[in-house]
Design an enzyme around this catalytic site. Structure first.
Site, short mmCIF file in Angstrom:
data_model
loop_
_atom_site.label_atom_id
_atom_site.label_comp_id
_atom_site.label_asym_id
_atom_site.label_seq_id
_atom_site.Cartn_x
_atom_site.Cartn_y
_atom_site.Cartn_z
N SER A 1 -9.79 8.11 -4.31
CA SER A 1 -9.17 8.56 -3.06
C SER A 1 -9.23 10.09 -2.97
CB SER A 1 -7.74 8.02 -2.98
OG SER A 1 -7.23 8.13 -1.68
N ASP B 1 -9.20 -2.29 2.26
CA ASP B 1 -8.45 -1.04 2.04
C ASP B 1 -7.96 -0.52 3.39
OD1 ASP B 1 -7.78 1.69 1.74
OD2 ASP B 1 -9.20 1.95 0.08
N HIS C 1 -6.74 -0.63 -1.86
CA HIS C 1 -6.80 0.76 -2.36
C HIS C 1 -6.12 0.90 -3.72
CE1 HIS C 1 -7.79 4.89 -1.08
NE2 HIS C 1 -6.65 5.32 -1.60
#
Lengths: 320, 320
Positions: free
Chosen positions: A184, A262, A298
């Site tokens: 991320s 996600d 995620h």
């Protein structure tokens, strides 16, 4: 300039060291985890190092506990460094209320993320107290705007001060063989630090990276806060923009995994398509492998499922 | 009698379901995790089930996030059930202050454990508030002493109500092929529930189990609280005592891992030597494999390193 080992924990035949040290770059003490595979003790050769950069609101513990990198790193003989994601925010932040937009925005996204996985109790996050929320969002850049410019210098910390101290203190680590990966915000960090520093890292990969921060809300909020409103200055810290001007070893190669389930991908925070477009525009599309993983989210359930592939990707280049 | 799925998370090709349901045995709603391997959807055959029982102060999340059972379970085609470790304590507990000794003792040990690994921030523990501390210490027995006897019935929950509801709600699970494993208090649970219920489980294994609770401080505290002061009644819930009278399928077989760096082992809370002695006394020593793992502690770094071996152990019996 040296590390204090606060715990030594056996893991997959090697040792996970919980370390603290003083960073002059960040003007504070920092915690991190260092995984040493068995070969760090048994081999006469120095061992290569993989840096894992964590995401927004995380620490160096998330990857070490839930990413499941250690098994393959043990087998391959690779050390892993799990740094923290930011220094404490400057005190003036709290006193003046400056930049409160960043803190609030991340708090809101954090809440969404928690609801997404229904897994709040066990997430390794900093407590949701107001003061702490500005932790963990360093974005792996050197801030140029006050008050952040005083100590928000994660780019220099990750690429220079931390490795310098590590290689000085742990002679079994090979300073000539470093690779980098991240998740991320840490995926953004891995890609940009690789692209900015040709030759420093042997390879780069990323899990659900923020691939084009100048065009997503998280990136815009952070860059406005840390760099100011001159949007042209932001491009020097954007993986997709940097790839267009890539002058390093050809072809540029990376492995990127993104889950199709996600929510941050769906919300347009990650924009891997823009990174692929930049790869095509710059003639680097052959080396850019982006895998869309069906239904993955995620979380670290996503990372742990594919982390072996990323250690293998690093190993291919570190042992080339 | 049915489950509510609060999240479905992709993991190693399968799905981790975060479930809640109402338990009449425990007089409350309970949370748990259920991992379904890819074969749960693709196979025409029902799939076997491995129960993982967590330790003191933990929940069903610890094993699912940090135990790393899912990878091999995915490969072998085994579902994993991660139950919670206790119902909420009876209200009278708080009102009267009865049994506060158990809560305090566990709080103290919990604190020691945290200091041991220097890893408090990221442990998946219930918050250290007074009310919550009596959570997570169910010991996988049915309490006979008030106020605990009203709802502290984890033995019936794990061996009867929970599997009955699961097999009714998830037809892909094979009720004729169950195995059990667990950590610390959950290792005690796995061993005792296997020994008490011949034929119910195909196999049992344990990580750092409390192997002889009648002779260790944790077990004595819990049994005095839940069962009263008649120590003879405690033996029916002690793995070493139960093994002496084992009448199930011969030979009794189990795999037990214990870390030599485990402070609870050093403190005499686990006493695996007494379980080995009971195995010898009862002629079961050939099937009892106890591995002392050099330098490993009591944490999930220890569990994740060896969990593949325990899934393999279960698979050998579930697919025999």
């Amino acid at each position: 300039m040296s590390f204090k080992t606060t715990a030594t924990i056996a893991s997959f035949g090697g040792k996970l060291l919980k370390l603290t040290h003083t960073s002059s770059t960040l003007s504070c003490d920092m915690a991190l985890n260092l995984y040493l595979p068995p070969s760090a003790e048994s081999s006469t050769q120095k061992i290569p190092v993989l840096f894992y950069l964590a995401g927004l609101t995380c620490t160096g513990d998330n990857g070490a506990e839930k990413g499941f990198f250690q098994k393959r790193a043990s087998e391959k003989g690779i050390a892993i460094v799990y740094p923290d994601t930011s220094p404490p925010p400057p005190r003036v932040y709290k006193e003046t209320g400056l930049e409160i937009g960043i803190g609030i925005e991340i708090a809101v996204e954090n809440e969404k993320k928690s609801k997404l996985t229904k897994n709040r109790r066990t997430r390794h996050r900093r407590p949701r107290r107001i003061l702490r929320l500005r932790h963990g969002a360093g974005f792996y850049i050197n801030a140029t705007r006050a008050p952040w410019s005083s100590n928000y210098k994660m780019e220099s910390y990750i690429t220079s001060e931390l490795p310098t101290q590590l290689f000085a203190s742990f002679p079994s680590l090979d300073s000539t063989r470093q690779s980098i990966t991240g998740h991320s915000m840490g995926g953004h960090g891995a890609l940009t630090l690789f692209l900015k520093n040709p030759g420093l890292y042997k390879s780069v990969s990323a899990f659900a990276p923020i691939s084009n921060p100048v065009n997503c809300p998280w990136g815009q909020k952070a860059f406005a806060g840390y760099l100011g409103e001159d949007k042209d200055s932001w491009k020097a810290h954007d993986a997709s923009e940097l790839l267009k001007g890539y002058k390093g070893k050809a072809p540029f190669e990376t492995l990127i995994d993104v889950g199709t389930g996600d929510n941050f991908y769906k919300q347009g925070q990650l924009l891997p398509e823009n990174f692929v477009a930049a790869a095509k525009e710059s003639g680097n599309e052959k080396g850019v492998v982006v895998r869309y993983q069906d239904g993955y989210d995620h979380s670290y359930f996503f990372i742990s499922t594919f982390s072996t592939d990323h250690v293998n990707h690093a190993a291919k280049h570190l042992f080339a």
